[in-house]
Design an enzyme around this catalytic site. Structure first.
Site, short mmCIF file in Angstrom:
data_model
loop_
_atom_site.label_atom_id
_atom_site.label_comp_id
_atom_site.label_asym_id
_atom_site.label_seq_id
_atom_site.Cartn_x
_atom_site.Cartn_y
_atom_site.Cartn_z
N HIS A 45 0.84 -1.21 0.00
CA HIS A 45 0.00 0.00 0.00
C HIS A 45 0.86 1.25 0.00
O HIS A 45 1.94 1.26 0.58
CB HIS A 45 -0.91 0.01 1.23
CG HIS A 45 -1.99 -1.03 1.15
ND1 HIS A 45 -1.77 -2.37 1.41
CD2 HIS A 45 -3.30 -0.92 0.83
CE1 HIS A 45 -2.90 -3.04 1.27
NE2 HIS A 45 -3.84 -2.19 0.92
N PRO A 46 0.38 2.32 -0.60
CA PRO A 46 1.13 3.57 -0.63
C PRO A 46 1.07 4.26 0.74
O PRO A 46 0.18 4.00 1.54
CB PRO A 46 0.39 4.42 -1.67
CG PRO A 46 -1.02 3.92 -1.60
CD PRO A 46 -0.92 2.44 -1.29
N SER B 16 -6.79 3.68 -4.78
CA SER B 16 -6.11 4.35 -3.66
C SER B 16 -6.13 5.85 -3.84
O SER B 16 -6.34 6.62 -2.89
CB SER B 16 -4.66 3.87 -3.57
OG SER B 16 -4.58 2.73 -2.75
N GLU C 288 -9.57 7.30 -3.11
CA GLU C 288 -9.85 7.22 -1.68
C GLU C 288 -9.12 8.33 -0.92
O GLU C 288 -9.70 9.00 -0.08
CB GLU C 288 -9.48 5.83 -1.16
CG GLU C 288 -10.45 4.75 -1.62
CD GLU C 288 -9.87 3.33 -1.56
OE1 GLU C 288 -10.54 2.40 -2.03
OE2 GLU C 288 -8.74 3.19 -1.05
N GLN C 289 -7.85 8.54 -1.23
CA GLN C 289 -7.10 9.56 -0.51
C GLN C 289 -7.66 10.96 -0.82
O GLN C 289 -7.70 11.83 0.06
CB GLN C 289 -5.61 9.47 -0.85
CG GLN C 289 -5.01 8.12 -0.40
CD GLN C 289 -3.55 8.24 0.03
OE1 GLN C 289 -3.02 9.33 0.15
NE2 GLN C 289 -2.92 7.11 0.30
N PHE D 159 0.99 2.89 7.30
CA PHE D 159 -0.22 3.10 8.08
C PHE D 159 -1.46 2.84 7.22
O PHE D 159 -1.61 3.42 6.14
CB PHE D 159 -0.24 4.55 8.58
CG PHE D 159 -1.44 4.92 9.40
CD1 PHE D 159 -1.66 4.34 10.65
CD2 PHE D 159 -2.35 5.87 8.93
CE1 PHE D 159 -2.75 4.71 11.41
CE2 PHE D 159 -3.45 6.24 9.70
CZ PHE D 159 -3.66 5.66 10.94
#
Lengths: 293, 293, 293, 293
Positions: B69-70, B86, B89-90, B121
């Site tokens: 994951h980033p 992703s 979502e961010q 995280f």
């Protein structure tokens, strides 16, 4: 120090004028014209008699009296060429600490007002916030001369009532003070909420300025009124209650973060001599407020 | 476009993996390991089976998956080296538009977190506001490894549940959406308050950002929920109701200025999939709110 | 007439016993055993010392003391063979005016109680309503001997505390009185509701008996508490407010018939020495109440 | 069984009269005069056209029509000499089960009314309770002839609107039904109160008669409205909520006895076709209600 009404009633006329003459800005003649009407049964009657003397004067005298007042937030106030009473009164609404923009705004309103009506704008600043002064200033500029002359005398009534009440004590004091109080009830527990931090803010334009803080006692009240012993300045306010801490300290889980944390109550005051009781009834999931008594 | 559960159940294994494999970031092996467990009676069961495959994998595989994951608000996201899912979502929590200070703050948290736990995280950002992400980030940094590993997998559960629900439709959809609604009752008139302007703000640090606006209809409600069709981001909110205008339009005098004008209700959301009904019962002199249903 | 604590402290022992001995029914020996412990700093300390003398006595003496009390609502009370204190106390809960059925019911409870415990049922009737006495009677019959003996002594504590507080005045009076008050706020008008008729009823079985009436004053309160200057009898109550008349007199139309007319608030009192403030906040279309302070 | 509007529109005139003629008591001529105005776009328009025919008739015809109605609670109703519609309607308000005193009271009102106005008292009993019928009867007796004639026609409007709505279905049904609903929110827990027993009573003189019962479901509502699918009878009501049991089952201690046990809400209905939503927001120590929507 205040004089007693009994004493003021008994003074020789010249001493009476010396004692209370400055309640009317630079106009001892108002007191002179009132001296012979003594004795007064109440401080209220003394003030009303002085207002009667002003109202009985010629229009020229009245205009001259109005012209004797300094500009609101004007240069004279800055420079010191006004009476100490006027100075204190203007400071009470923060008119002694305007920034440059605000100073310019007041200056323009003052000039426009004097150009239209021939006397400076009168307002009892101790009954107002900066916001309400600006709002009334703009509104009253639109009045016709007769309406505005009456409005100016009404403000003289409020200003001098406060000065007389500060100078003379005795029977029948005029009602010049208001009161803002609160009360926090925890209707989850069925008892007053003790130890709740309360903050009072007043609006100034787009900002809110801190005005008072307190913590509720065992009866859910602050030990002193949030504002008391003076007129309540007309304006917009916000009360904030640290309700989240209260319920956390009782060990109650109402989510993470809790549904209610700081509860703000936003309201306005319009009656400076009134009693505003603004309580908070709350649970971790609900609250209510109202103007109480 | 979404696929139907029936269709997904009937696909050859390789096509199944191609279809839903990217619900687990860069880990098609999760879908591969799940293909043989088909058919699923519900979309919820499909998602739970995929989570089961992840949980059944070796700790090395799981760690590798997490490492795929980033960083949250990281350089990779800026540079584009992350999956479109992703990225979207961010962006939903504003993590794509941080200022320099915020970017640095996230960078430091990311580094500290990876140094301690060995993987980036994980948090389901669509269930959070920027504030709650920062708050959880700091809080979870204090966890021990076992607790934090479980917390990370729980967030994977939330992230992938949203992805599966977006990709596959059919029986037994998981509950992924919440709803925030309001209702204004004029208890002075005994009927819903129509035409009341409502504004919703979300807290971001010390500021409140506008999120939605509405006007109450004849039933005192907004035509659409203030937030709906998505998880409710965990965080602090404020609803504002233009109650002063409402009572003014009814010709009611409640002082000058009116006792109540803009009424703010400040509350937090902690259950992203829940229904938060936050009504306002009001008169010109009182109001109440509660978490309703 | 009450004696002062100072005076009671200074009396010869025999006179002290003569003065306060009858606070403990037919048991002057309690006062005799307490006389030497004088002086007492507070009336509360005097009472506690007398209770200490009772508790220090032998079990035989204590049982004999309990046996010296009349049956609740018993024949002796009817016939006059009890102390004036006991008689007044029983009258306060209406136990002197039972109908035949109620008399029989009390008689059976008395017989069952004495058969089980060997002494008559003790209860501080001034802290109770007829309903709560019957309810406690039935409940305590199920106690074991040790629990019930302690319960009986606790009631002796309440009974004698009231007698001591009635007989001796001075520093540190025990808290024996409660208070029931109300307050009516008209949140439609934003001020107290004046002139509202208020009625207080107490439940007696299936009926409600009128207990007190009042009219709200300018502050929305009754001039006196609805119950005050005595313990609040434990039991169920109903307050009724003639709200329909209030809004009609203000010229407000809320339907024909009006949505709200007589508003009943039904609540129970469980703390005889407490303050129960039960206010009504109302509009023509809504109302709220709570246990306030 | 109801006829469709389409069907009624297409019937030969004589069949139309046979089909809907008895909506106007013993006055098929109203339908005859309306037949040629077909087709009607809505059932409401059909009813209004029939009322138009009645209004267009001569005063003599109208009086004769009014005289064709039975006395309210009269001997004819007892003896059976009235139409089944009238009989069912009178039964709905309990007028078929009066005791001797009530029967005499109605008889005297009927006689006084007919002596004054020359036709029997008209009232749409399905929109009323026994109490409101008696109250209106006494009030309308004081009317002058013109006012009362208009009042009688308005009641004919209500009576026939219900009959037409029961007989014909289709587009544009008139609104003839009201709804009484409730909702119980536990603001101590922040969620609906499930499993709360609710009872509805209607006032009849000094008594309250049970009308409906229910238990709140998981959303805090009863599965069906307390009254629905019919006009709400004008009158006084009481809702009772077993709140004490609810909080006891949650393990909450609010005193012995608990501060709140059965909470009664007493209100009146004045709009038979309206929606009355009467919710209860409660904690163990407070409650609120309002006319909601």
């Amino acid at each position: 120090m205040a004089l007693t009404l009994v004493h003021v009633n008994s003074l020789p006329a010249a001493d009476f004028t010396a004692a209370v003459g400055d309640c009317f800005e630079l106009a001892p003649w108002v007191a002179e014209a009132t001296a012979a009407k003594r004795p007064f049964a109440t401080v209220t009657a003394l003030h009303e008699a002085m207002m009667g003397s002003l109202r009985a004067a010629s229009r020229e005298q009245q205009i001259a009296f109005l012209r004797g007042h300094p500009d609101l937030a004007g240069k004279a106030a800055h420079a010191g060429g006004v009476t100490p009473d006027s100075k204190r009164e203007q400071a009470s609404a923060g008119l002694d600490s305007l920034n440059e923009d605000e100073f310019v705004r007041f200056h323009r309103l003052n000039e426009a007002y004097k150009a239209k009506f021939g006397f400076p704008f009168m307002i009892c600043v101790r009954r107002h916030t900066r916001d309400s002064i600006l709002e009334r200033f703009a509104r009253r500029l639109a009045n016709d001369s007769a309406t505005e002359f009456a409005a100016a005398l009404q403000e003289v009534f409020y200003i001098t009532r406060l000065r007389v009440a500060a100078k003379v004590t005795g029977e029948g004091m005029p009602q010049v003070d208001g009161r803002l109080s609160t009360h926090v009830l925890d209707t989850h527990a069925g008892r007053p909420a003790a130890g709740v931090a309360v903050e009072l803010y007043v609006w100034a334009g787009e900002r809110m300025l801190p005005l008072a803080t307190g913590v509720t006692n065992g009866d859910g009240r602050t030990d002193r009124p949030l504002i008391g012993g003076r007129p309540l300045p007309i304006g917009r306010y916000e009360l904030r209650f640290a309700i989240g801490n209260h319920f956390r300290s009782r060990g109650i889980d109402s989510g993470d973060p809790p549904f209610l944390d700081i509860v703000p109550l936003r309201f306005s005051i319009a009656e400076p001599e009134g009693h505003y009781h603004v309580p908070l009834l709350c649970t971790p999931w609900s609250y209510a407020t109202y103007r109480g008594s």
